[in-house]
Design a protein around this motif. Structure first.
Motif, PDB file in Angstrom:
ATOM      1  N   TYR A   7       0.677  -1.153  -0.016  1.00  0.00           N
ATOM      2  CA  TYR A   7      -0.092   0.053   0.107  1.00  0.00           C
ATOM      3  C   TYR A   7       0.792   1.213  -0.023  1.00  0.00           C
ATOM      4  N   GLY A  39     -11.346   3.253  -1.600  1.00  0.00           N
ATOM      5  CA  GLY A  39     -11.373   2.308  -0.197  1.00  0.00           C
ATOM      6  C   GLY A  39     -10.118   1.574   0.120  1.00  0.00           C
ATOM      7  N   ALA A  40      -9.169   1.855  -0.669  1.00  0.00           N
ATOM      8  CA  ALA A  40      -7.623   1.319  -0.170  1.00  0.00           C
ATOM      9  C   ALA A  40      -7.265   1.701   1.051  1.00  0.00           C
ATOM     10  N   GLN A  42      -8.893   2.731   3.559  1.00  0.00           N
ATOM     11  CA  GLN A  42      -9.606   2.043   4.719  1.00  0.00           C
ATOM     12  C   GLN A  42      -9.107   0.549   4.688  1.00  0.00           C
ATOM     13  N   GLU A  43      -9.109  -0.137   3.544  1.00  0.00           N
ATOM     14  CA  GLU A  43      -8.595  -1.594   3.750  1.00  0.00           C
ATOM     15  C   GLU A  43      -7.240  -1.533   4.221  1.00  0.00           C
ATOM     16  N   GLN A  46      -7.628  -1.069   8.100  1.00  0.00           N
ATOM     17  CA  GLN A  46      -7.965  -2.242   8.655  1.00  0.00           C
ATOM     18  C   GLN A  46      -7.224  -3.851   8.827  1.00  0.00           C
ATOM     19  N   ARG A  47      -6.259  -3.854   7.655  1.00  0.00           N
ATOM     20  CA  ARG A  47      -5.489  -4.874   7.529  1.00  0.00           C
ATOM     21  C   ARG A  47      -4.180  -4.672   8.442  1.00  0.00           C
TER      22      ARG A  47
END
Length: 84
Positions: A7, A39-40, A42-43, A46-47
């Motif tokens: 990311y 949305g990346a 947020q992903e 979360q990860r």
């Protein structure tokens, strides 16, 4: 070969440095730009539980950021992870 996800964003010097190390190792990775992919971010949050880029995953293992990746390299632990 393990599945590697990075990311990142386009202007981050730490992202470039981490990708340069992976490139030097001949590792194939999927780069997800958190500013361009909806949305990346947020992903990623979360990860990883972190908000800064880069965040690097090798398979399901959260490696961390650029400094974490280089620490693995210095400890001799990166190559075994990249070998799967």
């Amino acid at each position: 070969m393990p599945e590697i996800t990075v990311y990142s964003n386009s202007w981050c010097p730490f992202c470039r440095r981490a990708k340069m190390l992976l490139d030097h190792k001949g590792a194939r990775y999927t780069e997800i730009d958190v500013e361009k992919v909806s949305g990346a971010r947020q992903e990623m949050n979360q990860r990883s539980g972190r908000t800064s880029v880069p965040q690097i995953f090798i398979d399901q293992l959260h490696v961390g950021g650029c400094d974490d990746l280089f620490a693995l390299e210095q400890q001799g632990k990166l190559d075994p992870l990249l070998a799967g």
